[in-house]
Design a protein around this motif. Structure first.
Motif, PDB file in Angstrom:
ATOM      1  N   ILE A   1      73.445  75.687  20.034  1.00 34.00           N
ATOM      2  CA  ILE A   1      73.654  74.327  19.538  1.00 34.00           C
ATOM      3  C   ILE A   1      73.820  74.323  18.020  1.00 34.00           C
ATOM      4  CG2 ILE A   1      72.547  72.080  19.221  1.00 34.00           C
ATOM      5  CD1 ILE A   1      71.280  72.485  22.004  1.00 34.00           C
ATOM      6  N   THR A   2      72.929  75.026  17.303  1.00 34.36           N
ATOM      7  CA  THR A   2      73.023  75.048  15.845  1.00 34.36           C
ATOM      8  C   THR A   2      74.307  75.730  15.387  1.00 34.36           C
ATOM      9  OG1 THR A   2      71.625  77.047  15.849  1.00 34.36           O
ATOM     10  CG2 THR A   2      70.543  74.943  15.411  1.00 34.36           C
ATOM     11  N   PHE A   3      74.677  76.818  16.069  1.00 28.79           N
ATOM     12  CA  PHE A   3      75.901  77.533  15.682  1.00 28.79           C
ATOM     13  C   PHE A   3      77.140  76.677  15.925  1.00 28.79           C
ATOM     14  CE2 PHE A   3      79.288  80.741  16.441  1.00 28.79           C
ATOM     15  CZ  PHE A   3      79.244  81.365  15.197  1.00 28.79           C
ATOM     16  N   VAL A   4      77.163  75.973  17.062  1.00 30.34           N
ATOM     17  CA  VAL A   4      78.301  75.090  17.366  1.00 30.34           C
ATOM     18  C   VAL A   4      78.390  73.969  16.345  1.00 30.34           C
ATOM     19  CG1 VAL A   4      79.168  73.379  19.012  1.00 30.34           C
ATOM     20  CG2 VAL A   4      78.432  75.621  19.825  1.00 30.34           C
ATOM     21  N   MET A   5      77.243  73.419  15.943  1.00 26.72           N
ATOM     22  CA  MET A   5      77.247  72.352  14.936  1.00 26.72           C
ATOM     23  C   MET A   5      77.818  72.857  13.609  1.00 26.72           C
ATOM     24  SD  MET A   5      73.578  70.511  15.746  1.00 26.72           S
ATOM     25  CE  MET A   5      73.744  69.304  14.423  1.00 26.72           C
ATOM     26  N   ILE A   6      77.490  74.092  13.255  1.00 28.54           N
ATOM     27  CA  ILE A   6      78.040  74.682  12.032  1.00 28.54           C
ATOM     28  C   ILE A   6      79.544  74.871  12.168  1.00 28.54           C
ATOM     29  CG2 ILE A   6      78.062  76.766  10.583  1.00 28.54           C
ATOM     30  CD1 ILE A   6      75.073  77.066  11.211  1.00 28.54           C
ATOM     31  N   ILE A   7      79.982  75.366  13.329  1.00 29.41           N
ATOM     32  CA  ILE A   7      81.416  75.571  13.574  1.00 29.41           C
ATOM     33  C   ILE A   7      82.170  74.246  13.514  1.00 29.41           C
ATOM     34  CG2 ILE A   7      83.128  76.277  15.285  1.00 29.41           C
ATOM     35  CD1 ILE A   7      81.701  78.583  13.917  1.00 29.41           C
ATOM     36  N   ILE A   8      81.580  73.190  14.081  1.00 28.06           N
ATOM     37  CA  ILE A   8      82.218  71.866  14.045  1.00 28.06           C
ATOM     38  C   ILE A   8      82.363  71.386  12.602  1.00 28.06           C
ATOM     39  CG2 ILE A   8      81.910  69.425  14.624  1.00 28.06           C
ATOM     40  CD1 ILE A   8      80.621  70.330  17.251  1.00 28.06           C
ATOM     41  N   SER A   9      81.298  71.571  11.816  1.00 29.70           N
ATOM     42  CA  SER A   9      81.351  71.157  10.406  1.00 29.70           C
ATOM     43  C   SER A   9      82.478  71.869   9.680  1.00 29.70           C
ATOM     44  CB  SER A   9      80.014  71.452   9.715  1.00 29.70           C
ATOM     45  OG  SER A   9      78.976  70.681  10.253  1.00 29.70           O
ATOM     46  N   TYR A  10      82.593  73.182   9.891  1.00 29.73           N
ATOM     47  CA  TYR A  10      83.617  73.937   9.185  1.00 29.73           C
ATOM     48  C   TYR A  10      85.013  73.732   9.768  1.00 29.73           C
ATOM     49  CZ  TYR A  10      80.500  76.172   5.931  1.00 29.73           C
ATOM     50  OH  TYR A  10      79.622  76.395   4.897  1.00 29.73           O
ATOM     51  N   THR A  11      85.088  73.300  11.008  1.00 25.51           N
ATOM     52  CA  THR A  11      86.396  72.935  11.575  1.00 25.51           C
ATOM     53  C   THR A  11      86.944  71.705  10.857  1.00 25.51           C
ATOM     54  OG1 THR A  11      85.796  73.836  13.750  1.00 25.51           O
ATOM     55  CG2 THR A  11      87.621  72.257  13.661  1.00 25.51           C
ATOM     56  N   PHE A  12      86.079  70.699  10.689  1.00 24.81           N
ATOM     57  CA  PHE A  12      86.493  69.503   9.951  1.00 24.81           C
ATOM     58  C   PHE A  12      86.813  69.836   8.494  1.00 24.81           C
ATOM     59  CE2 PHE A  12      84.303  67.113  13.394  1.00 24.81           C
ATOM     60  CZ  PHE A  12      85.360  66.278  13.741  1.00 24.81           C
ATOM     61  N   ILE A  13      86.015  70.729   7.908  1.00 23.08           N
ATOM     62  CA  ILE A  13      86.273  71.145   6.528  1.00 23.08           C
ATOM     63  C   ILE A  13      87.631  71.835   6.430  1.00 23.08           C
ATOM     64  CG2 ILE A  13      85.556  72.752   4.706  1.00 23.08           C
ATOM     65  CD1 ILE A  13      82.649  72.144   5.495  1.00 23.08           C
ATOM     66  N   GLY A  14      87.913  72.723   7.391  1.00 21.15           N
ATOM     67  CA  GLY A  14      89.189  73.429   7.399  1.00 21.15           C
ATOM     68  C   GLY A  14      90.366  72.487   7.527  1.00 21.15           C
ATOM     69  N   ILE A  15      90.237  71.491   8.419  1.00 18.74           N
ATOM     70  CA  ILE A  15      91.312  70.497   8.586  1.00 18.74           C
ATOM     71  C   ILE A  15      91.511  69.711   7.296  1.00 18.74           C
ATOM     72  CG2 ILE A  15      91.968  68.386   9.805  1.00 18.74           C
ATOM     73  CD1 ILE A  15      90.472  69.510  12.261  1.00 18.74           C
ATOM     74  N   HIS A  16      90.394  69.358   6.665  1.00 17.70           N
ATOM     75  CA  HIS A  16      90.485  68.595   5.417  1.00 17.70           C
ATOM     76  C   HIS A  16      91.128  69.417   4.307  1.00 17.70           C
ATOM     77  CE1 HIS A  16      89.341  65.492   2.504  1.00 17.70           C
ATOM     78  NE2 HIS A  16      88.965  66.482   1.699  1.00 17.70           N
TER      79      HIS A  16
END
Length: 315
Positions: A209-224
């Motif tokens: 769960i924590t790793f997925v949350m980190i991946i989600i955060s960086y996915t949005f960062i990457g898109i931005h």
């Protein structure tokens, strides 16, 4: 103490990493250097964040929490391991073993939570800069840090209580240099499949769960970042994330290898190697990664230590 013709274990023997004398000396010197780097580096970051007003921001507040945690993470295990290498002091009391087990998992879980909080901080800073002061206000930062430490404590307590209630008789030689759950389960004189399953499920779920949350955060960062036309602006934004990403990969990579595999002789040998990364190398590398790749931290170190040293010479 005798009970039902079985000797109840009152102390354990940590077998350590190796019994080869010359290798023990080499490992002692190597691990001592890493521990001193961890000791000095992490406490220096905590000190400079507290004393330098420029670093009184959410990102550095969470970084100081991580450095404070890494200092105690290493201190919980490394001194005992060093004494076992050089002085052959491999005995640890039952109470001391359970206490070390609690602290080890308390620090480990809290680190996972703090790394997740830091990824959220980077997401807000890059993707919602205009709302950063609101979303990452002082109260929000304190809540993130408090929740991380609280969840770490509750998680560790649940495993520690279950493990401490297991019956240990006759066998007391732990194939590790620390008291960890999996080698202790191997010594219990009862069926431990339920305990092992709970460790895998709870730890695996929390880590996933924590790793997925980190991946989600960086996915949005990457898109931005793809929407930032300025190469300089994109590079500046990404540079604030690389240190955190490096630490995340080090931490979660070793964690998944250690706690998602079944308890076998080969896995216990592998766990000893990965535990060295957890307890010795990562706590020493974290302050180096952050200090060398973060301009504000480097400037703060120069302001606090270098300029102070120059003034002392002039005086």
């Amino acid at each position: 103490m005798e009970k039902l013709n079985e000797t109840i274990v009152t102390e354990f023997i940590l077998l350590g990493i190796t019994n080869v004398p010359w290798l023990q000396v080499v490992l002692f010197v190597t691990f001592l250097i890493f521990y001193l780097c961890s000791f000095v580096g992490n406490l220096s970051i905590v000190t400079v964040v507290i004393t330098d007003y420029v670093l009184h921001t959410p990102m550095y507040f969470l970084m100081a929490n991580l450095s404070f945690l890494d200092f105690f993470y290493a201190t919980t295990t490394v001194p005992k391991m060093l004494s076992g290498l050089i002085m052959e002091d491999k005995k640890i009391s039952f109470q001391g073993c359970i206490a070390q087990l609690y602290m080890f998992h308390f620090m480990g879980c809290t680190e996972a939570m703090l790394l997740t909080s830091m990824s959220y901080d980077r997401y807000v800073a890059i993707c919602n800069p205009l709302r950063y002061q609101i979303l990452m206000a002082r109260a929000a930062c304190l809540q993130l840090a408090f929740t991380s430490w609280l969840i770490g404590s509750l998680y560790s307590m649940s495993h520690t209580i279950r493990t401490s209630r297991l019956p240990f008789c006759k066998m007391n030689r732990i194939t590790h240099f620390i008291c960890d759950i999996k080698p202790l389960l191997k010594l219990a004189c009862t069926d431990t499949h339920l305990n092992e399953s709970l460790v895998n499920i709870v730890t695996g779920s929390l880590g996933f769960i924590t790793f997925v949350m980190i991946i989600i955060s960086y996915t949005f960062i990457g898109i931005h970042l793809q929407n930032i036309r300025s190469e300089q602006g994109r590079s500046k934004a990404f540079s604030t994330c690389t240190s955190h990403l490096t630490v995340v990969l080090l931490f979660f990579g070793t964690a998944f290898c250690t706690y998602l595999s079944p308890v076998t002789k080969d896995s216990l040998e592998q766990d000893r190697i990965t535990a060295i990364l957890f307890t010795v190398i990562t706590p020493a590398l974290n302050p180096i990664i952050y200090a060398l790749r973060n301009k504000e931290v480097k400037k703060a170190f120069r302001r606090r230590y270098f300029i102070k040293w120059i003034k002392s010479i002039c005086d």
